[in-house]
Design an enzyme around this catalytic site. Structure first.
Site: not given
Length: 119
Positions: A77, A82
């Site tokens: 995740r 990011h």
């Protein structure tokens, strides 16, 4: 006001996201997948949901089910969130086809195990 969620809700989120990914990738090749922007977006988002839900599962549950890749789900995740523009779709496809089927079975078993207990 937001309703307080129980840890079972997060486990259900993981299971439901896996089922959605299965539906999004059913009967499609990798080449067709990478060309379908909506499908890619939906699968990546569902993987993010899996990771976010995994982060919210209590430590006690994680310790009781150490074979479940809790940290890997959360890390996936984080990588997706990011570095969205650097997402490797080969890795996404491998995750979908190799990692999610056994994870679905594990989460299903946990939900069954916890079905008759109180939170």
């Amino acid at each position: 006001m937001k309703e307080k969620r129980e840890f079972r809700d997060y486990l259900s989120d993981i299971f439901d996201a896996i089922e959605k990914i299965e539906n999004f990738t059913q009967d499609i090749s990798f080449d067709a997948f990478v060309e379908d922007e909506m499908r890619v977006f939906a699968v990546v988002r569902a993987l993010e949901i899996i990771g976010e839900a995994a982060k919210n599962v209590p430590l006690e549950i994680k310790e009781n089910y150490p074979s479940v890749p809790w940290k890997e789900m959360a890390r996936t995740r984080d990588k997706l969130i990011h570095s969205y523009f650097g997402v490797d779709l080969n890795v996404v496809w491998k995750t979908v086809n190799k990692n999610l089927p056994p994870l679905k079975d594990q989460i299903s078993e946990i939900l069954k195990d916890l079905g008759n207990t109180s939170s």
